[in-house]
Each structure stands twice: as C-alpha cells, then as structure tokens.
Motif scaffolding. Sequence first.
Motif, PDB file in Angstrom:
ATOM      1  N   THR A 328      35.484  45.750  61.436  1.00 45.73           N
ATOM      2  CA  THR A 328      36.116  46.418  60.302  1.00 45.73           C
ATOM      3  C   THR A 328      36.650  47.799  60.685  1.00 45.73           C
ATOM      4  OG1 THR A 328      33.970  47.309  59.596  1.00 45.73           O
ATOM      5  CG2 THR A 328      34.676  45.204  58.624  1.00 45.73           C
ATOM      6  N   ARG A 329      36.396  48.231  61.931  1.00 41.95           N
ATOM      7  CA  ARG A 329      36.905  49.519  62.418  1.00 41.95           C
ATOM      8  C   ARG A 329      36.806  49.551  63.941  1.00 41.95           C
ATOM      9  NH1 ARG A 329      32.386  53.114  63.321  1.00 41.95           N
ATOM     10  NH2 ARG A 329      30.442  52.146  62.622  1.00 41.95           N
ATOM     11  N   ASP A 330      37.545  50.471  64.555  1.00 37.21           N
ATOM     12  CA  ASP A 330      37.505  50.691  66.012  1.00 37.21           C
ATOM     13  C   ASP A 330      37.610  49.359  66.765  1.00 37.21           C
ATOM     14  OD1 ASP A 330      37.179  53.398  65.505  1.00 37.21           O
ATOM     15  OD2 ASP A 330      34.994  53.260  65.553  1.00 37.21           O
ATOM     16  N   LEU A 331      38.619  48.572  66.443  1.00 40.01           N
ATOM     17  CA  LEU A 331      38.739  47.215  66.966  1.00 40.01           C
ATOM     18  C   LEU A 331      38.762  47.177  68.491  1.00 40.01           C
ATOM     19  CD1 LEU A 331      39.156  44.239  66.011  1.00 40.01           C
ATOM     20  CD2 LEU A 331      41.612  44.633  66.275  1.00 40.01           C
ATOM     21  N   ALA A 332      39.624  47.954  69.107  1.00 42.45           N
ATOM     22  CA  ALA A 332      39.771  47.903  70.560  1.00 42.45           C
ATOM     23  C   ALA A 332      38.493  48.358  71.268  1.00 42.45           C
ATOM     24  CB  ALA A 332      40.951  48.773  70.997  1.00 42.45           C
ATOM     25  N   ALA A 333      37.868  49.413  70.759  1.00 48.76           N
ATOM     26  CA  ALA A 333      36.655  49.932  71.401  1.00 48.76           C
ATOM     27  C   ALA A 333      35.533  48.899  71.358  1.00 48.76           C
ATOM     28  CB  ALA A 333      36.216  51.226  70.708  1.00 48.76           C
ATOM     29  N   ALA A 349      39.534  39.623  69.279  1.00 43.26           N
ATOM     30  CA  ALA A 349      39.034  40.556  68.270  1.00 43.26           C
ATOM     31  C   ALA A 349      39.978  40.595  67.083  1.00 43.26           C
ATOM     32  CB  ALA A 349      38.891  41.951  68.877  1.00 43.26           C
ATOM     33  N   ASN A 350      39.418  40.537  65.894  1.00 44.21           N
ATOM     34  CA  ASN A 350      40.260  40.646  64.705  1.00 44.21           C
ATOM     35  C   ASN A 350      39.616  41.559  63.670  1.00 44.21           C
ATOM     36  OD1 ASN A 350      38.548  38.146  64.591  1.00 44.21           O
ATOM     37  ND2 ASN A 350      39.195  38.195  62.459  1.00 44.21           N
ATOM     38  N   ASP A 351      40.470  42.250  62.934  1.00 40.48           N
ATOM     39  CA  ASP A 351      40.044  43.197  61.909  1.00 40.48           C
ATOM     40  C   ASP A 351      39.916  42.443  60.591  1.00 40.48           C
ATOM     41  OD1 ASP A 351      39.683  45.207  60.060  1.00 40.48           O
ATOM     42  OD2 ASP A 351      41.294  46.490  60.828  1.00 40.48           O
ATOM     43  N   VAL A 352      38.701  42.132  60.191  1.00 43.26           N
ATOM     44  CA  VAL A 352      38.489  41.321  58.991  1.00 43.26           C
ATOM     45  C   VAL A 352      38.611  42.142  57.710  1.00 43.26           C
ATOM     46  CG1 VAL A 352      37.079  39.613  60.165  1.00 43.26           C
ATOM     47  CG2 VAL A 352      35.971  41.625  59.159  1.00 43.26           C
ATOM     48  N   SER A 353      38.849  43.448  57.838  1.00 43.17           N
ATOM     49  CA  SER A 353      39.041  44.268  56.636  1.00 43.17           C
ATOM     50  C   SER A 353      40.486  44.234  56.156  1.00 43.17           C
ATOM     51  CB  SER A 353      38.640  45.720  56.921  1.00 43.17           C
ATOM     52  OG  SER A 353      39.536  46.335  57.842  1.00 43.17           O
ATOM     53  N   ARG A 354      41.406  43.683  56.960  1.00 37.65           N
ATOM     54  CA  ARG A 354      42.814  43.635  56.580  1.00 37.65           C
ATOM     55  C   ARG A 354      43.036  42.581  55.486  1.00 37.65           C
ATOM     56  NH1 ARG A 354      46.452  43.387  61.939  1.00 37.65           N
ATOM     57  NH2 ARG A 354      48.098  43.549  60.342  1.00 37.65           N
TER      58      ARG A 354
END
Length: 409
Positions: A328-333, A349-354
């Motif tokens: 939900t944050r700092d995806l690449a890290a 990796a995917n941002d599930v908050s989008r």
Amino acid sequence: MSTALPRRVLLGISAGIAAYKSAQLARLLKQAGCEVRVVMTDGAQAFITPLTLQALTGEPVRTSLLDPEAEAGMGHIELARWADLILIAPATADVMARLAHGHADDLLTTLCLASDADKAMAPAMNQAMWRQPATARNARRLIDDGWRLLGPDSGDQACGDVGPGRMLEPDAILAALSEPADRPAEGLHVVITAGPTREPLDPVRYLSNHSSGKMGYALATAAAALGARVTLISGPVALPTPAGVERLDVESAREMHDAAQRLAGDCDLFIGCAAVADYRAEAPAEHKLKKQEGEDTLTLRLVKNPDIIAAVAARPDRPFVVGFAAETRDLAAYAHDKLARKGLDMVVANDVSRVGLGFGADDNAALLLWREGDTTGQADLPPQPKAELAEAVIRRALECLTPPAGDAD
C-alpha cells in the motif's frame, strides 16, 4: 502468431464415459471448417456408436486394424498420412500408457506411430488414476515425445469422486487448439498458489483477507495457454478451474505450505501469488466463542505461519521462484527488499491501494523485478486486464528461466 485450426483432424475416441462428449467435439470441429475422420477403439463403441460419429462427420468411422476392405490398399497408412492433427478425446490411462511405451496393438495406436502429424490428447480418467505416479510418468514421456496434453479438468466425476481427471469440455478443447502457435512453456511444469487462506479462530470464524484469486487464476490460464502443465494450489475462491489446469484446494496457510513443498521439487517454475495469512490462532477454540458479559475486548494469541515462498526458494532442488508483493506504500523499496530477503528470482509488486486495481478487480498493474547476474532487471506494467498482465508476467519469467542461446557461460 497463427491461431488457425488444422484442416484435417483425425479424432481418436477411446473407452471412457467421456466418449459421449466426442460427438459434440466432432460437431464443433466440423463447424469450425475442419475435415474430421474418426477412429474408435473397441471399448469406445460400448459408450457411443460409430453411426453417431458417421452422421456428424459425414465420413465412415474406422474401428479395426484388420478390416479387409479398408486394408486392401494399406488404409491405415493412408489415414496416417492424411491427418494434419491426431486428437484423442477422451484419452484413457490405458491409451496413454500404450502410446507412451510405443505400442501399436490396435488401429488407433498404430496410426499414431505411423503418422508425422501434430498430436494432442484430452486425458479422461478417475482422479486416483490421474494422480498415480505411473500416469504422471506416462504424461511426461508423451510430452517429451511431442504430444500436447489438453487438460484434464477438475470437478465431479461419473464415479462420484471429485478431483482432477475430467475430460475438458468440447468448447474448451476447441479453444485450446485455436491458441497461438508459439508455446514457449511446452514441457514445463508450473505450480501457482492463488487466493486467500483462512485461519480458524473457532468452528465458525476465521482470519482471512480480500484476495479474490483472480490474478492467480489468470496466471494459471496464461501458463496453460503457453503450453505448460499447470498445477494450481488454491485457497477458497468463487472461481471456476481454468481449462487444462489441475487444481488442489486448500484452506489454511499450513495446508498450502505442505502442498507447495510436495510439488516444488517436481516443477520448473513456482509462482507464489496467494495472499497467505502471516499469522494464525495459536489454539483455535473447539466451540464457538461467545460474548462475555462485562467484557468489551477479546484477546487472541497469534503465531506466525510458515513462509511458503521463502521455503520453496531455500530448497536445494529449487525451481525458478516468482513471488508477489501486495503493498500500500513504498512499492519499489518493499519489492527490492522481498527479492533479496527471500532469495527470489523475480518479484511482481502491485499497489493494492489504487482504486480499480488489485484485490477483487479485473484490472491490475505491476512493477516487475528480476535478477540479472549481479544486477536487477526492472519493468513497469501499466494498468491492464489481469489476463494480459498474467501473460506478460509468465513470458518474462520464461525469458529469465530459459535465456537465449549464447547468454550462458
């Protein structure tokens, strides 16, 4: 990429209850513009009559290698040369075994040995027969010999059992035959985990998450379409089994871990897409937990679940291992950290908050990281249908798994 069906199809029917589906398959092939000729084993005629297939195809049905009239001009050799594709549906365990060992003791197996045509089969048998090591060995040998296995599917069986072994439905077979000609995963075994896990608190409650399983099922569909033999280890989801995929249903993280360990040593590519619960109740209650008068809080003691993807990556006989990171944050890290910390070969990796992406949605986007020697390769996959994203992920993993000739030391 060509998606055309072969023009001349020799449809072989062997002795399984699924032979009734072959009539519809013959009809669909004819409707798609194929010329269809049918060969039946002796046992197949106990389930469906040659007259039915003759009426549907408009061609005489061959049933015997020793037919004096047909063999006056070496008819079986003529038939073997005629076919662009030999398709056996259903293919019983017995037919698979005989073909895997080069037998030619009836018309169907003789034609298979005498023909240079492309060859495919749709296995159909009891789930226990399909799971036997002997059947698995025969399937691998057939694939090595150039056979394409379509299925089997999983579900209810005529004998009352439930599990893998059902013949694919005729429309699914037709769709598989119409798939792109490039099949870079042919001969590979891909194992994928998908969906959530459920960790019981008592007989009626559990800990879980919002995973729908759609991404994992899209990966399984894409891998099968690209030619792989696919085993899907699935948590509880409301999705049908993809065509040609073997599905193992599990509930808890420990059940998924055990299934993954059983299969990891016999696969080429392992993809951990499941949303596995990190913790479980230390001691699930034997009976339903009741609200206590005067108590406004409830304390649960949780313990860690096994780390499935890290355990697979740590095996001495490890396959190529792909992990997923839902953040939900700092995806690449977090993705870089997971790739290194768990010893993975690739991370999606995917941002599930989008909004509109991730859990439960039909679309997704991802950041791909993979090892390239001492460096890390990277690709951004923009928002797109999960089916398209899944194919891109599988193709990238296959490129990493089998680098072009000349890249090796």
